[in-house]
Design a protein around this motif. Structure first.
Motif, mmCIF file in Angstrom:
data_model
loop_
_atom_site.group_PDB
_atom_site.id
_atom_site.type_symbol
_atom_site.label_atom_id
_atom_site.label_comp_id
_atom_site.label_asym_id
_atom_site.label_seq_id
_atom_site.Cartn_x
_atom_site.Cartn_y
_atom_site.Cartn_z
ATOM 1 N N SER A 80 96.111 -101.091 -20.359
ATOM 2 C CA SER A 80 97.239 -101.316 -21.266
ATOM 3 C C SER A 80 97.932 -102.634 -20.931
ATOM 4 O O SER A 80 98.335 -103.381 -21.823
ATOM 5 C CB SER A 80 98.263 -100.202 -21.148
ATOM 6 O OG SER A 80 97.666 -98.990 -21.410
ATOM 7 N N GLU B 112 95.512 -94.219 -27.977
ATOM 8 C CA GLU B 112 96.926 -94.173 -27.607
ATOM 9 C C GLU B 112 97.227 -95.252 -26.543
ATOM 10 O O GLU B 112 98.165 -96.034 -26.694
ATOM 11 C CB GLU B 112 97.198 -92.760 -27.038
ATOM 12 C CG GLU B 112 98.619 -92.499 -26.634
ATOM 13 C CD GLU B 112 99.465 -92.011 -27.788
ATOM 14 O OE1 GLU B 112 98.950 -91.273 -28.646
ATOM 15 O OE2 GLU B 112 100.658 -92.392 -27.816
ATOM 16 N N GLU B 113 96.405 -95.265 -25.492
ATOM 17 C CA GLU B 113 96.589 -96.219 -24.381
ATOM 18 C C GLU B 113 96.350 -97.656 -24.803
ATOM 19 O O GLU B 113 97.099 -98.561 -24.463
ATOM 20 C CB GLU B 113 95.582 -95.911 -23.257
ATOM 21 C CG GLU B 113 95.952 -94.759 -22.362
ATOM 22 C CD GLU B 113 97.208 -95.019 -21.539
ATOM 23 O OE1 GLU B 113 97.290 -96.092 -20.926
ATOM 24 O OE2 GLU B 113 98.099 -94.143 -21.532
ATOM 25 N N ILE C 59 98.249 -98.062 -29.214
ATOM 26 C CA ILE C 59 99.585 -97.629 -29.649
ATOM 27 C C ILE C 59 100.657 -97.991 -28.614
ATOM 28 O O ILE C 59 101.611 -98.697 -28.936
ATOM 29 C CB ILE C 59 99.572 -96.132 -30.021
ATOM 30 C CG1 ILE C 59 98.612 -95.951 -31.222
ATOM 31 C CG2 ILE C 59 100.978 -95.637 -30.372
ATOM 32 C CD1 ILE C 59 98.285 -94.546 -31.612
ATOM 33 N N LYS C 60 100.421 -97.580 -27.364
ATOM 34 C CA LYS C 60 101.390 -97.896 -26.304
ATOM 35 C C LYS C 60 101.570 -99.393 -26.107
ATOM 36 O O LYS C 60 102.597 -99.854 -25.636
ATOM 37 C CB LYS C 60 100.905 -97.316 -24.972
ATOM 38 C CG LYS C 60 101.344 -95.906 -24.728
ATOM 39 C CD LYS C 60 101.107 -95.582 -23.266
ATOM 40 C CE LYS C 60 101.209 -94.088 -23.031
ATOM 41 N NZ LYS C 60 100.503 -93.709 -21.804
ATOM 42 N N THR C 61 100.536 -100.151 -26.399
ATOM 43 C CA THR C 61 100.566 -101.589 -26.141
ATOM 44 C C THR C 61 101.274 -102.370 -27.253
ATOM 45 O O THR C 61 101.388 -103.586 -27.174
ATOM 46 C CB THR C 61 99.132 -102.132 -26.031
ATOM 47 O OG1 THR C 61 98.431 -101.760 -27.225
ATOM 48 C CG2 THR C 61 98.400 -101.572 -24.837
ATOM 49 N N LYS D 157 102.082 -91.462 -35.459
ATOM 50 C CA LYS D 157 103.139 -92.255 -34.801
ATOM 51 C C LYS D 157 104.315 -92.506 -35.701
ATOM 52 O O LYS D 157 104.183 -92.643 -36.887
ATOM 53 C CB LYS D 157 102.566 -93.597 -34.316
ATOM 54 C CG LYS D 157 101.634 -93.422 -33.164
ATOM 55 C CD LYS D 157 102.331 -92.825 -31.960
ATOM 56 C CE LYS D 157 101.502 -91.730 -31.332
ATOM 57 N NZ LYS D 157 102.239 -90.922 -30.361
#
Ligand code: PGA
Length: 259
Positions: free
Chosen positions: A186, A226-227, A230-232, A259
């Motif tokens: 990430s 996700e990792e 999305i999180k980034t 999301k």
């Protein structure tokens, strides 16, 4: 609200009419009753299958894309396919500068820049791939390589078109077919995103930079999306291998949709 963009890059993996028909049948089942206000999905198919795909992209909310185009509109260029031809087939997006084009066809930044120009001229949105290879990564050259790619490729794109451009950070070493030893973390992805954003802000100003979508590519699947994306803070994904599996591909879209 900006929508996420999920791009399927089938490459040359679905290699016959039969395989394409099976994919389409399964995708229709998998995406049944699927509707998303948050995600746009672009299906980048090989040229011979554009017409087949345009049947679903016409009636559903899926968009049609290609994996390359030529840098002239028409003329004596045996075997080439132009952005003008693609537009007439209903294509709205085209992947340009993919590392496999650079590797096997020796495509250089300046040639990619010409293709980007022609895509815009024909009202096709380019999805421009940038990223470093394994050796460059090991030598700490990621920033230098990505900035040079951006500078050269976007050189002639006017401000009005810059904000429509999709930039895909795709480290070459992280592509599934390159047998990655590991996934990008990430942090690495976030760093690259910030670098690209800063380049855009410095060159075109905050407002324009905000409008450019930056997505991530490289071994994305429904378990790591996700990792990696999305999180980034990425605004979508370019999906290769997993896009050939309709049920898994739709799960990636659903992850963004949640999301
Ligand atoms: P991959 O491919 O998802 O199989 O790593 C991505 C790409 O090359 O565009």
């Amino acid at each position: 609200m900006k929508k996420y963009l999920v791009v399927a890059n089938f490459k040359m993996k679905l290699a016959s009419k039969n395989e394409i028909e099976t994919w389409l049948k399964n995708f229709s089942k998998a995406s049944k009753a699927f509707f998303s206000e948050k995600v746009e999905t672009v299906l980048c198919t090989p040229y011979p299958f554009l017409e087949k795909f345009s049947e679903i992209t016409k009636k559903d909310e899926f968009l049609l894309g290609a994996q390359n185009c030529f840098w002239e509109d028409e003329g004596a260029y045996t075997g080439e396919v132009s952005a003008k031809m693609l537009k007439s087939m209903g294509v709205d997006f085209v992947i340009l500068g993919h590392s496999e084009r650079r590797k096997y066809f020796d495509e250089q930044n300046l040639e990619i820049a010409r293709k980007v120009e022609k895509a815009f001229k024909n009202r096709i949105i380019p999805i421009i791939c940038v990223g470093e290879n394994r050796e460059e990564k090991e030598n700490d050259l990621t920033m230098k390589v990505v900035l040079k790619q951006l500078q050269d490729i976007l050189e002639k794109v006017g401000r009005g078109n810059i904000e429509k451009t999709i930039l895909c950070y795709e480290p070459i070493w992280a592509i599934s077919d390159n047998g990655p030893n590991r996934m990008s973390t990430s942090n690495e992805i976030m760093e690259a995103r910030l670098l690209i954003k800063k380049f855009l802000v410095d060159k075109y100003g905050q407002l324009t930079a905000e409008r450019v979508k930056i997505i991530y590519g490289g071994s994305v699947d429904n378990f790591n999306v996700e990792e990696t994306c999305i999180k980034t803070g990425m605004e979508g994904a370019l999906v290769g291998s997993v896009s050939t599996k309709p049920y898994e591909f739709i799960k990636i879209i659903e992850k963004f949709n949640e999301k």
